[in-house]
Design a protein around this motif. Structure first.
Motif, PDB file in Angstrom:
ATOM      1  N   TYR A 158     -52.305 -42.946  38.077  1.00  0.00           N
ATOM      2  CA  TYR A 158     -51.587 -42.943  39.355  1.00  0.00           C
ATOM      3  C   TYR A 158     -52.558 -43.141  40.529  1.00  0.00           C
ATOM      4  O   TYR A 158     -52.289 -43.901  41.460  1.00  0.00           O
ATOM      5  CB  TYR A 158     -50.809 -41.638  39.520  1.00  0.00           C
ATOM      6  N   GLN A 183     -44.986 -43.311  43.929  1.00  0.00           N
ATOM      7  CA  GLN A 183     -44.738 -41.882  43.674  1.00  0.00           C
ATOM      8  C   GLN A 183     -45.240 -41.494  42.288  1.00  0.00           C
ATOM      9  O   GLN A 183     -44.997 -42.204  41.312  1.00  0.00           O
ATOM     10  CB  GLN A 183     -43.253 -41.605  43.783  1.00  0.00           C
ATOM     11  N   ASP A 210     -43.277 -41.552  38.848  1.00  0.00           N
ATOM     12  CA  ASP A 210     -43.107 -42.795  38.084  1.00  0.00           C
ATOM     13  C   ASP A 210     -44.260 -43.042  37.113  1.00  0.00           C
ATOM     14  O   ASP A 210     -44.196 -43.964  36.306  1.00  0.00           O
ATOM     15  CB  ASP A 210     -42.991 -43.992  39.049  1.00  0.00           C
ATOM     16  N   TRP A 211     -45.305 -42.267  37.226  1.00  0.00           N
ATOM     17  CA  TRP A 211     -46.475 -42.469  36.373  1.00  0.00           C
ATOM     18  C   TRP A 211     -46.622 -41.374  35.328  1.00  0.00           C
ATOM     19  O   TRP A 211     -47.598 -41.336  34.588  1.00  0.00           O
ATOM     20  CB  TRP A 211     -47.751 -42.581  37.231  1.00  0.00           C
ATOM     21  N   LYS A 235     -42.377 -35.602  32.126  1.00  0.00           N
ATOM     22  CA  LYS A 235     -41.144 -35.655  32.924  1.00  0.00           C
ATOM     23  C   LYS A 235     -40.139 -34.643  32.410  1.00  0.00           C
ATOM     24  O   LYS A 235     -39.494 -33.937  33.185  1.00  0.00           O
ATOM     25  CB  LYS A 235     -40.530 -37.064  32.834  1.00  0.00           C
ATOM     26  N   SER A 285     -42.408 -35.708  46.589  1.00  0.00           N
ATOM     27  CA  SER A 285     -43.319 -36.508  45.750  1.00  0.00           C
ATOM     28  C   SER A 285     -44.741 -36.539  46.301  1.00  0.00           C
ATOM     29  O   SER A 285     -45.677 -36.849  45.579  1.00  0.00           O
ATOM     30  CB  SER A 285     -42.780 -37.924  45.624  1.00  0.00           C
TER      31      SER A 285
END
Ligand code: HAM
Length: 466
Positions: free
Chosen positions: A209, A256, A259-260, A266, A287
């Motif tokens: 990220y 953000q 998303d990584w 998650k 975020s």
């Protein structure tokens, strides 16, 4: 021989005395003396008796929560090896880079006043063998922390934190439990707060990220503030912390971290949020929340006052998961999470909020006021008060007011149901008057029987008295 010794010693002694005389102010004649007064050091503050009700309320509240949620009390030293914090919090963090109170100890080793206590608690977990105990080990602390920051409202160089650490388990329920403790702390005080929450995943996910973030920021470099340009080189995640107006738009458009994250990270985070939903704890997904200390992994959160105004605008508390810290400090791989709340800031918020909403901190309530009249009665009153000290009866008194009327006025203000009155006559006769403050009816009681008589009136009986 002895004389000789005396002679050889005489010179240096004289010299030392002379040096001392030169240095001390006491040598000055009183006319030369400059009157100096002292104030607390910059960024440090006194907590005065009038503030005690807030501090006491906070302490009692948090101690009850700790007991309910089964956290054991830990106290670690205020002074620690400086490298402990460099290793845990990170070389490039503001705390280590700019804010540590560093000293050289007498043996030349580098020590510092603790800037926070998570590193200390983990140090204790490893060095005191707490990993041998049934896991997880849940601990809480309350005490002063030191950061040589630029002082402003709500930001001090010495401040008090209460902290909770849960070491030895990786479970979204542990994260939710910590957030619940923080939330309840404020809820029980009647203070509305909101939780800002994010996940920063594992170091590998974060690394990927960071690259993405840097790629994005490189294209905006010429629009960035000075500090952000430095952050690009030293600690790119901190770009998301920038408060400068010129960087806000850029920050909003930034990639953000969520998303990584891997599917596993998650779904861990989703579980934490599910628990919070179930608990009815309000949260805001943020975020850009990355926290300023390097040891975090996965869940991170901060607690903010809902009003969002004044000095309390800065976070009241914060925390998160730190699964890699135990290993970093030489221990076995051990998952952990925790949070700390700033008490000075919480007190500021409580005062402001209570004032705005006309709320009051409950005053200490008393059951009896002890009034005395005359010198002999004063001495006897002290003795009787001392005898009643452990009776479990809450007694107020004022030995420096001599008029009975003034003392009974205080008794009325305190709304006590009874007053004890001791005058010269009662001292002589070994009695005391018990006055019913509502009806004004008075009763004379033997001094030896005061405790029993008061307990009867207050309907307080020890088991054996029944
Ligand atoms: P922190 O966010 O650095 O986290 O500090 C927690 C709280 O301490 C802040 O939200 C703030 O209320 C208070 N605080 C920090 N600096 C100051 C200051 N200069 N003046 C007044 N109050 C201040 C930690 O310290 C982590 N150890 C929290 C934690 C525990 N993470 C896991 N376990």
């Amino acid at each position: 021989m002895m004389l000789k010794n005396k002679k050889t010693k005489k010179e240096p002694v004289k010299k030392i005395v002379k040096d001392k005389v030169k240095k001390t102010d006491d040598s000055k004649s009183s006319a030369d003396k400059v009157k100096k007064t002292w104030t607390a050091l910059r960024g440090m503050h006194d907590i005065l008796p009038k503030e005690e009700k807030y501090w006491k309320t906070m302490y009692n509240n948090v101690a009850k929560l700790a007991e309910f949620f089964q956290f054991g009390r830990i106290e670690t030293p205020i002074l620690e090896e400086a490298s402990l914090f460099v290793r845990s919090i990170g070389k490039t963090s503001d705390v280590v880079e700019k804010e540590m109170y560093l000293f050289e100890d007498n043996d030349g080793s580098k020590v510092c006043l603790r800037p926070e206590a998570t590193a200390s608690v983990m140090r204790a977990y490893v060095s005191d063998g707490l990993w041998n105990n049934p896991q997880p080990v849940k601990m809480w602390y309350w005490g002063p922390m030191f950061r040589h920051d630029r002082p402003q409202a709500g930001r001090y160089r010495q401040f008090t934190q209460v902290g909770f650490e849960n070491i030895g388990v990786q479970d979204p329920a542990a994260d939710a439990e910590l957030i619940l403790v923080a939330y309840n702390f404020y809820k029980d005080l009647g203070l509305p707060v909101e939780i800002h929450i994010n996940s920063i995943g594992t170091p590998e996910e974060r690394e990927r990220y960071k690259n993405e973030l840097l790629n994005y920021y490189r294209t905006k470099k010429s629009y960035l503030c000075e500090e952000c340009r430095k952050r690009m080189l030293k600690n790119p995640l901190r770009l998301l912390d920038c408060k400068e107006e010129q960087c806000q738009g850029i920050k909003e458009e930034a990639p953000q971290i969520i998303d990584w994250l891997s599917e596993a990270s998650k779904s861990y985070f989703m579980k934490v949020l599910e628990y919070l939903d179930e608990l009815g704890v309000p949260y805001i997904l943020r975020s850009s929340l990355v926290r300023g200390l390097d040891y975090y992994t996965h869940t991170v959160f901060e607690i903010y006052p809902v009003s969002g105004e004044g000095p309390a605008q800065s976070a009241l508390g914060g925390g998160g998961r730190y699964d890699l810290l135990a290993e970093e400090l030489g221990g076995k791989p051990t998952s952990a999470s925790g949070m700390a709340l700033g008490i000075d800031r919480s007190v500021i918020y409580m005062k402001e909020y209570y004032q705005q909403n006309q709320l009051r901190v409950e005053k200490e309530s008393y059951e009896i006021f002890f009034a005395q009249l005359g010198d002999r009665a004063k001495g006897r009153a002290l003795k009787l008060l001392d005898e009643l000290r452990n009776s479990g009866i809450k007694i107020a008194f004022n030995l420096y007011k001599n008029s009975l009327k003034t003392q009974l006025d205080i008794a009325n203000e305190l709304k006590v149901p009874y007053a004890l009155i001791l005058g010269q006559k009662e001292v002589q006769e070994g009695t005391v008057i018990i006055r019913d403050m509502e009806s004004g009816i008075q009763e004379i009681v033997d001094q030896k029987k005061i405790e029993m008589a008061l307990k009867k009136k207050l309907k307080k009986f020890d088991e054996e008295d029944k």
